[in-house]
Scaffold this motif. Structure first.
Motif, short mmCIF file in Angstrom:
data_model
loop_
_atom_site.label_atom_id
_atom_site.label_comp_id
_atom_site.label_asym_id
_atom_site.label_seq_id
_atom_site.Cartn_x
_atom_site.Cartn_y
_atom_site.Cartn_z
N PRO A 29 0.83 -1.21 0.00
CA PRO A 29 0.00 0.00 0.00
C PRO A 29 0.86 1.25 0.00
O PRO A 29 2.01 1.23 0.48
N PRO A 30 0.35 2.36 -0.52
CA PRO A 30 1.11 3.62 -0.45
C PRO A 30 1.21 4.09 1.00
O PRO A 30 0.57 3.55 1.90
N ALA A 31 2.00 5.11 1.20
CA ALA A 31 2.06 5.74 2.52
C ALA A 31 0.70 6.36 2.83
O ALA A 31 -0.04 6.78 1.92
N ASP A 32 0.34 6.40 4.10
CA ASP A 32 -0.94 6.97 4.49
C ASP A 32 -1.08 8.41 4.01
O ASP A 32 -0.10 9.18 3.99
N ILE A 33 -2.30 8.75 3.65
CA ILE A 33 -2.61 10.12 3.24
C ILE A 33 -2.51 11.04 4.47
O ILE A 33 -2.85 10.65 5.58
N ASN A 34 -2.07 12.26 4.26
CA ASN A 34 -2.07 13.27 5.32
C ASN A 34 -3.50 13.79 5.47
O ASN A 34 -3.87 14.83 4.93
N GLU A 35 -4.30 13.01 6.21
CA GLU A 35 -5.73 13.29 6.34
C GLU A 35 -5.97 14.19 7.56
O GLU A 35 -5.45 13.93 8.65
N VAL A 36 -6.78 15.22 7.36
CA VAL A 36 -7.08 16.20 8.41
C VAL A 36 -8.57 16.19 8.68
O VAL A 36 -9.37 16.25 7.72
N PRO A 37 -9.02 16.11 9.94
CA PRO A 37 -10.46 16.14 10.22
C PRO A 37 -11.09 17.43 9.72
O PRO A 37 -10.47 18.50 9.79
N PRO A 38 -12.33 17.37 9.21
CA PRO A 38 -13.01 18.59 8.77
C PRO A 38 -13.38 19.48 9.96
O PRO A 38 -13.30 19.07 11.12
N ASP A 39 -13.81 20.69 9.65
CA ASP A 39 -14.09 21.68 10.70
C ASP A 39 -15.53 21.64 11.19
O ASP A 39 -15.97 22.53 11.92
N GLN A 40 -16.30 20.64 10.78
CA GLN A 40 -17.66 20.43 11.27
C GLN A 40 -17.79 18.97 11.70
O GLN A 40 -17.22 18.08 11.08
N ARG A 41 -18.56 18.76 12.76
CA ARG A 41 -18.79 17.40 13.24
C ARG A 41 -20.18 17.30 13.83
O ARG A 41 -20.81 18.32 14.13
N PRO A 42 -20.72 16.08 14.03
CA PRO A 42 -22.01 15.95 14.67
C PRO A 42 -21.96 16.44 16.12
O PRO A 42 -20.93 16.32 16.79
N GLY A 201 0.10 16.70 0.29
CA GLY A 201 -0.55 17.80 1.00
C GLY A 201 -1.68 17.28 1.86
O GLY A 201 -1.94 16.08 1.94
N ALA A 202 -2.38 18.17 2.52
CA ALA A 202 -3.45 17.79 3.42
C ALA A 202 -4.72 17.46 2.64
O ALA A 202 -5.06 18.13 1.67
N PHE A 203 -5.39 16.41 3.09
CA PHE A 203 -6.67 16.02 2.51
C PHE A 203 -7.73 16.09 3.60
O PHE A 203 -7.59 15.49 4.66
#
Length: 466
Positions: A29-42, A201-203
């Motif tokens: 598998p590729p390296a993990d994506i630089n994933e960032v939590p969104p600015d809205q949540r339940p 970059g950030a996703f």
């Protein structure tokens, strides 16, 4: 943005099936994506960000990113992510699981015997009960049979029964626990396919899978022990082990517990289940349009819908043409959405189904920092588990295979969870939802174990001579 694909394991996993090896991919598998939590949540005090992971996609012969998502965890449980393990001949997926909060060691068991032909369930003690099929349980250095039993139906709660998780070192067994219904577990985000133009970059995940759509296009891929959503209605997918959610059975006598919950919720409205089956069958037959497979296709499908968009796709199937193709929604449009549980399929008003409205709130800077740190900790826990299992795999250590082999116990020193950040909210304080008591399990029985060939455990990769 994909309008179909794997459902994140922490959102839902099939239960009851015999543990089987995970998917094998021919390349790392590729390296993990630089994933960032969104600015809205339940809204809620215990909403956690669960990071994403790579999944192998047979259709494209490549990897697809299963996006992270916001989740209200089951009470007294913590998520331990899955991982890809190098084996001889490729890379194998080892599933994640909801572990007890106090987990400090794991016991790798030999594969349980196959499920016997179970008779029809005994009469329910009352109409307000849900059946849990039997399962083999390792006790007193042998496998014993736990018969099926009835659990009282609890609105707002799903009993996730005892289950096995396959690993290269043996099988892990976890007792059942209470969880929330699918429509109230959080916000599930769309999988993403990253092409060669991606420069890193950030996703930030930003497209939500509509919960009501999920109920009408959910599949169990039995060989991969994974849920998939979206357009898997072609016959070719059935030949590859994709089973429509309403048709999935546990030992031929039990339903998926999530389906069983909604099925029982609509007691008194048998047309709901009948029309849900018809929705799946009509999509498979092509008499109702199949859902789009990407966000761009969804935009085009909505734009070109013929006639009255509010009309139903069928006289008995009360799903509008727009609802039929609306797989995803931008995060900004997920606020104040009424989750109906496809109540329209019942044809008549349903009074006893509790309404659920998705309400979003901004993620404060402190909360966001906490979730980023917690996501990094989850990845650290996954690496710790992978290294623990890899040491046994590469050293040729004890790995139980036959049901008579003794189990292997390994310590798992997981980091302490990062404390939650309390968010002050205006208005009255809402009491937390308390889980029902754990059901009383039936007495185990000693049964003759049939002869069977367990899945062979994988071999470690062959070292490359330099």
């Amino acid at each position: 943005m994909q309008a179909r694909g794997p459902v994140h394991e922490a959102y839902a996993e099939p239960t009851g099936a015999a543990p089987a090896p995970g998917t094998v991919a021919p390349q790392a598998p590729p390296a993990d994506i630089n994933e960032v939590p969104p600015d809205q949540r339940p809204e809620g005090d215990n909403v956690q960000w669960i990071p994403g992971y790579w999944a192998w996609d047979d259709d494209s012969h490549g990897y697809i990113w299963v996006s992270g998502f916001w989740r209200i965890p089951p009470p007294a449980r913590r998520w331990l992510p899955g991982h890809w393990q190098a084996i001889d001949g490729g890379w194998q997926w080892v599933a994640g699981f909801w572990a007890p909060d106090d987990l400090t060691q794991v016991q790798y068991l030999p594969a349980p015997p196959p499920l016997p032909d179970q008779p029809a369930p005994p009469p329910a003690p009352d109409p307000n009960s849900v059946y849990v099929p039997g399962i083999w349980v390792y006790q007193q250095a042998q496998y014993m049979w736990r018969p099926g039993f009835w659990v009282p139906f609890r609105p707002g709660w799903v009993w996730s029964p005892a289950n096995y998780v396959w690993t290269p070192n043996g099988c892990l067994f976890f007792e059942g626990y209470w969880d929330r219904p699918l429509g109230e577990r959080g916000l599930l985000f769309a999988p993403v396919r990253f092409g060669p133009a991606w420069r890193g970059g950030a996703f930030v995940p930003s497209f939500v899978v509509n919960t009501d759509f999920l109920l009408g296009a959910l599949f169990v891929r039995t060989a991969a022990h994974h849920f998939y959503f979206g357009d898997y209605f072609d016959k070719g997918y059935a030949n590859r082990g994709f089973v429509a959610w309403p048709d999935y059975r546990i030992g031929r006598v039990g339903f998926d517990p999530n389906f069983s919950y909604y099925r029982h919720l609509y007691t008194g409205h048998p047309e709901w289940e009948k029309n849900l089956h018809e929705l799946y069958h009509a999509r498979a037959a092509g008499t109702i349009a199949r859902p789009p497979r990407t966000w761009n296709q969804q935009v085009q499908a909505v734009r070109t819908l013929p006639g009255n968009r509010t009309a139903f796709v069928h006289n008995d199937i009360h799903v509008t043409h727009v609802e039929n193709v609306s797989v995803l929604s931008p995060l900004a449009q997920a606020h104040n959405v009424h989750v109906t549980g496809l109540a329209g399929l019942a044809r008549t008003p349903v009074a006893n189904v509790p309404a659920h409205v998705v309400k979003l709130e901004p993620v404060t800077r402190d909360v966001h920092a906490r979730e980023v740190q917690a996501a990094a900790q989850l990845r650290e826990s996954a690496a710790l588990r992978r290294n623990t299992e890899a040491k046994v795999l590469s050293s040729g250590g004890p790995r139980p295979l036959l049901h008579t082999d003794p189990p292997h116990v390994a310590a798992l020193n997981l980091p302490k969870p990062i404390p939650h950040v309390e968010v002050p909210r205006p208005g009255p304080v809402v009491a937390p939802r308390v889980a029902p008591p754990i059901p009383v399990m039936p007495q185990h029985e000693v049964r003759a174990i049939p002869k069977f060939e367990p899945h062979p455990l994988p071999r470690p990769p062959i070292p490359v001579k330099r």
